[in-house]
Design a protein around this motif. Structure first.
Motif, PDB file in Angstrom:
ATOM      1  N   SER A 202      -1.082  -0.269 -13.841  1.00 43.25           N
ATOM      2  CA  SER A 202      -0.131  -0.631 -12.794  1.00 43.25           C
ATOM      3  C   SER A 202      -0.435   0.109 -11.501  1.00 43.25           C
ATOM      4  N   ASN A 203      -0.749   1.396 -11.609  1.00 41.19           N
ATOM      5  CA  ASN A 203      -1.046   2.195 -10.416  1.00 41.19           C
ATOM      6  C   ASN A 203      -2.277   1.663  -9.688  1.00 41.19           C
ATOM      7  N   LYS A 204      -3.249   1.109 -10.435  1.00 42.80           N
ATOM      8  CA  LYS A 204      -4.442   0.553  -9.805  1.00 42.80           C
ATOM      9  C   LYS A 204      -4.105  -0.744  -9.071  1.00 42.80           C
ATOM     10  N   ARG A 205      -3.196  -1.529  -9.639  1.00 39.64           N
ATOM     11  CA  ARG A 205      -2.841  -2.827  -9.060  1.00 39.64           C
ATOM     12  C   ARG A 205      -1.971  -2.677  -7.815  1.00 39.64           C
ATOM     13  N   GLN A 206      -1.019  -1.727  -7.843  1.00 41.93           N
ATOM     14  CA  GLN A 206      -0.063  -1.569  -6.742  1.00 41.93           C
ATOM     15  C   GLN A 206       0.316  -0.106  -6.570  1.00 41.93           C
ATOM     16  N   LEU A 207       0.771   0.197  -5.367  1.00 48.96           N
ATOM     17  CA  LEU A 207       1.460   1.455  -5.095  1.00 48.96           C
ATOM     18  C   LEU A 207       2.942   1.129  -5.212  1.00 48.96           C
ATOM     19  N   GLN A 208       3.661   1.849  -6.066  1.00 56.55           N
ATOM     20  CA  GLN A 208       5.086   1.599  -6.238  1.00 56.55           C
ATOM     21  C   GLN A 208       5.858   2.864  -5.886  1.00 56.55           C
ATOM     22  N   LEU A 209       6.839   2.714  -4.977  1.00 59.35           N
ATOM     23  CA  LEU A 209       7.645   3.833  -4.501  1.00 59.35           C
ATOM     24  C   LEU A 209       9.118   3.510  -4.658  1.00 59.35           C
ATOM     25  N   ARG A 210       9.919   4.539  -4.862  1.00 61.09           N
ATOM     26  CA  ARG A 210      11.379   4.385  -4.900  1.00 61.09           C
ATOM     27  C   ARG A 210      11.928   4.899  -3.577  1.00 61.09           C
ATOM     28  N   LEU A 211      12.828   4.118  -3.003  1.00 57.14           N
ATOM     29  CA  LEU A 211      13.588   4.514  -1.818  1.00 57.14           C
ATOM     30  C   LEU A 211      15.048   4.309  -2.178  1.00 57.14           C
ATOM     31  N   GLY A 212      15.809   5.390  -2.300  1.00 55.57           N
ATOM     32  CA  GLY A 212      17.191   5.264  -2.752  1.00 55.57           C
ATOM     33  C   GLY A 212      17.205   4.710  -4.160  1.00 55.57           C
ATOM     34  N   THR A 213      17.976   3.658  -4.387  1.00 55.88           N
ATOM     35  CA  THR A 213      18.039   3.054  -5.720  1.00 55.88           C
ATOM     36  C   THR A 213      17.119   1.848  -5.850  1.00 55.88           C
ATOM     37  N   GLY A 214      16.393   1.485  -4.797  1.00 52.57           N
ATOM     38  CA  GLY A 214      15.502   0.334  -4.832  1.00 52.57           C
ATOM     39  C   GLY A 214      14.044   0.753  -4.832  1.00 52.57           C
ATOM     40  N   GLU A 215      13.192  -0.225  -4.997  1.00 51.55           N
ATOM     41  CA  GLU A 215      11.762   0.029  -5.031  1.00 51.55           C
ATOM     42  C   GLU A 215      11.047  -0.824  -3.993  1.00 51.55           C
ATOM     43  N   ILE A 216       9.930  -0.293  -3.506  1.00 51.79           N
ATOM     44  CA  ILE A 216       9.010  -1.062  -2.683  1.00 51.79           C
ATOM     45  C   ILE A 216       7.651  -0.977  -3.360  1.00 51.79           C
ATOM     46  N   HIS A 217       7.054  -2.134  -3.579  1.00 56.19           N
ATOM     47  CA  HIS A 217       5.714  -2.196  -4.145  1.00 56.19           C
ATOM     48  C   HIS A 217       4.777  -2.601  -3.022  1.00 56.19           C
ATOM     49  N   PHE A 218       3.622  -1.972  -2.968  1.00 58.64           N
ATOM     50  CA  PHE A 218       2.658  -2.221  -1.909  1.00 58.64           C
ATOM     51  C   PHE A 218       1.364  -2.727  -2.527  1.00 58.64           C
ATOM     52  N   THR A 219       0.812  -3.776  -1.956  1.00 60.74           N
ATOM     53  CA  THR A 219      -0.444  -4.341  -2.425  1.00 60.74           C
ATOM     54  C   THR A 219      -1.464  -4.236  -1.302  1.00 60.74           C
ATOM     55  N   GLU A 220      -2.616  -3.612  -1.622  1.00 58.49           N
ATOM     56  CA  GLU A 220      -3.672  -3.482  -0.625  1.00 58.49           C
ATOM     57  C   GLU A 220      -4.314  -4.845  -0.367  1.00 58.49           C
ATOM     58  N   THR A 221      -4.469  -5.151   0.904  1.00 52.23           N
ATOM     59  CA  THR A 221      -5.143  -6.369   1.323  1.00 52.23           C
ATOM     60  C   THR A 221      -6.107  -5.985   2.439  1.00 52.23           C
ATOM     61  N   PRO A 222      -7.191  -6.736   2.606  1.00 53.82           N
ATOM     62  CA  PRO A 222      -8.176  -6.346   3.628  1.00 53.82           C
ATOM     63  C   PRO A 222      -7.599  -6.284   5.041  1.00 53.82           C
ATOM     64  N   ARG A 223      -6.767  -7.241   5.417  1.00 56.63           N
ATOM     65  CA  ARG A 223      -6.206  -7.270   6.768  1.00 56.63           C
ATOM     66  C   ARG A 223      -4.751  -7.720   6.705  1.00 56.63           C
ATOM     67  N   PRO A 224      -3.829  -6.794   6.384  1.00 53.66           N
ATOM     68  CA  PRO A 224      -2.425  -7.222   6.353  1.00 53.66           C
ATOM     69  C   PRO A 224      -2.006  -7.717   7.732  1.00 53.66           C
ATOM     70  N   ALA A 225      -1.196  -8.753   7.755  1.00 54.38           N
ATOM     71  CA  ALA A 225      -0.784  -9.353   9.035  1.00 54.38           C
ATOM     72  C   ALA A 225       0.734  -9.465   9.093  1.00 54.38           C
ATOM     73  N   PRO A 226       1.416  -8.398   9.521  1.00 46.73           N
ATOM     74  CA  PRO A 226       2.873  -8.467   9.635  1.00 46.73           C
ATOM     75  C   PRO A 226       3.299  -9.536  10.638  1.00 46.73           C
ATOM     76  N   THR A 227       4.426 -10.177  10.359  1.00 46.75           N
ATOM     77  CA  THR A 227       5.009 -11.157  11.266  1.00 46.75           C
ATOM     78  C   THR A 227       5.977 -10.421  12.179  1.00 46.75           C
ATOM     79  N   ALA A 228       6.023 -10.816  13.432  1.00 46.95           N
ATOM     80  CA  ALA A 228       6.773 -10.072  14.448  1.00 46.95           C
ATOM     81  C   ALA A 228       8.207  -9.737  14.056  1.00 46.95           C
ATOM     82  N   SER A 229       8.968 -10.657  13.502  1.00 43.89           N
ATOM     83  CA  SER A 229      10.372 -10.363  13.208  1.00 43.89           C
ATOM     84  C   SER A 229      10.653 -10.112  11.727  1.00 43.89           C
ATOM     85  N   SER A 230       9.651 -10.227  10.866  1.00 40.08           N
ATOM     86  CA  SER A 230       9.873  -9.948   9.442  1.00 40.08           C
ATOM     87  C   SER A 230      10.075  -8.451   9.240  1.00 40.08           C
TER      88      SER A 230
END
Length: 168
Positions: free
Chosen positions: A39-67
């Motif tokens: 799992s650690n190889k597939r994603q970075l998983q972090l806890r913030l408060g009581t929720g989680e954020i999972h991060f997936t490495e991509t070659p060129r992440p492209a955030p959307t302006a208002s997302s």
């Protein structure tokens, strides 16, 4: 009909796992979730408060302006002081803002007129937008009863129930 209880996690694209982990731990106090080698190889998983954020490495992440995603903060002034001490830029307006002076005139933070909620926006190292909010009104259930979030949300976590590990 089945109903949603809460959001378990979101997944955010990133370019550098270690940089992201360090930034979220330092700036937002995230906790690394060691879910095992596969799992650690597939994603970075972090806890913030009581929720989680999972991060997936991509070659060129492209955030959307208002997302963005929003995080509830318990100590508003303390968080702003921490951001300032770390040199993390935060602003009152987001790409989705359409009205002048919406939320006030302070360039770094705003307040919503209908709730008194504080808010500010910042970006992680890959440009993903994060909204920090502080609701002074509190939480209540559907019957109007006050609901308390645990003082230390690290005491609330998802766990595997005995006998479920390894099931397909």
């Amino acid at each position: 009909m089945s109903r949603i209880k809460l959001i378990h996690h979101i997944n955010v694209p990133i370019s550098d796992r270690e940089r992201t982990r360090e930034w979220y731990e330092k700036v937002l106090g995230a906790e690394f979730l060691d879910r095992g080698a596969a799992s650690n190889k597939r994603q970075l998983q972090l806890r913030l408060g009581t929720g989680e954020i999972h991060f997936t490495e991509t070659p060129r992440p492209a955030p959307t302006a208002s997302s963005h995603f929003a995080l509830e903060i318990d100590d508003w002034d303390g968080m702003l002081a921490q951001l300032d001490a770390l040199g993390v830029r935060h602003v009152r307006t987001a790409a989705a803002s359409v009205a002048a002076n919406l939320g006030g005139t302070d360039p770094h933070q705003g307040r919503r007129e209908y709730s008194g909620e504080h808010y500010t926006y910042l970006h992680d190292p890959d440009g993903n937008m994060i909204e920090l909010v502080h609701h002074p009104l509190g939480l209540e259930d559907a019957d109007g009863n006050e609901v308390e979030v645990p003082h230390d949300p690290r005491g609330v976590r998802w766990t595997l129930r005995p006998g479920l590990a390894g099931r397909a």
